[in-house]
Write a protein that holds these residues in place. Structure first.
Motif, PDB file in Angstrom:
ATOM      1  N   TRP A  26       0.809  -1.226   0.000  1.00 27.03           N
ATOM      2  CA  TRP A  26       0.000   0.000   0.000  1.00 27.03           C
ATOM      3  C   TRP A  26       0.842   1.276   0.000  1.00 27.03           C
ATOM      4  O   TRP A  26       0.302   2.374   0.093  1.00 27.03           O
ATOM      5  N   GLN A  27       2.149   1.148  -0.103  1.00 25.33           N
ATOM      6  CA  GLN A  27       3.001   2.335   0.003  1.00 25.33           C
ATOM      7  C   GLN A  27       2.786   3.343  -1.126  1.00 25.33           C
ATOM      8  O   GLN A  27       2.826   4.549  -0.893  1.00 25.33           O
ATOM      9  N   THR A  28       2.518   2.852  -2.336  1.00 26.34           N
ATOM     10  CA  THR A  28       2.255   3.790  -3.440  1.00 26.34           C
ATOM     11  C   THR A  28       0.963   4.558  -3.180  1.00 26.34           C
ATOM     12  O   THR A  28       0.918   5.792  -3.343  1.00 26.34           O
ATOM     13  N   THR A  86       1.562   7.109  -0.560  1.00 20.50           N
ATOM     14  CA  THR A  86       2.253   8.283  -1.099  1.00 20.50           C
ATOM     15  C   THR A  86       1.251   9.239  -1.749  1.00 20.50           C
ATOM     16  O   THR A  86       1.349  10.465  -1.586  1.00 20.50           O
ATOM     17  N   TRP A  87       0.273   8.696  -2.463  1.00 22.92           N
ATOM     18  CA  TRP A  87      -0.766   9.533  -3.069  1.00 22.92           C
ATOM     19  C   TRP A  87      -1.589  10.245  -2.004  1.00 22.92           C
ATOM     20  O   TRP A  87      -1.950  11.412  -2.170  1.00 22.92           O
TER      21      TRP A  87
END
Length: 93
Positions: A49-51, A54-55
């Motif tokens: 879920w890191q992307t 980041t959003w």
């Protein structure tokens, strides 16, 4: 009266309504930014879920950047409302 003067919000009924509307918008943006940062922070605990996290941080940052814009627009509108007599005099033939 200069910009950002506290008495501007109490000039008349219209200025009080305008002030209230912009305060609601400001608070909504504040809540949205806080929500985006909390969700983004939780997402950073999971590699998958890191992307998305980041959003959410980017969205929160944009919302925080919108706050001074809301305040400035509100103050400019209040400033215009306070100068109605001057503007009327300026545009008399």
């Amino acid at each position: 009266m200069p910009l950002f003067h506290p008495d501007r919000r109490h000039q008349n009924e219209a200025s009080r309504r305008l002030w209230a509307r912009y305060e609601i918008a400001y608070t909504a943006v504040d809540f949205g930014a806080a929500f985006a940062f909390v969700v983004g922070s939780v997402m950073f605990f999971f590699a998958a879920w890191q992307t998305a996290g980041t959003w959410f941080f980017l969205i929160g940052s944009i919302l925080f950047a919108a706050k001074p814009t809301i305040r400035l627009v509100r103050e400019l509108k209040l400033y215009e409302m306070g100068d109605e007599e001057d503007l009327a005099e300026r545009y008399k033939g």
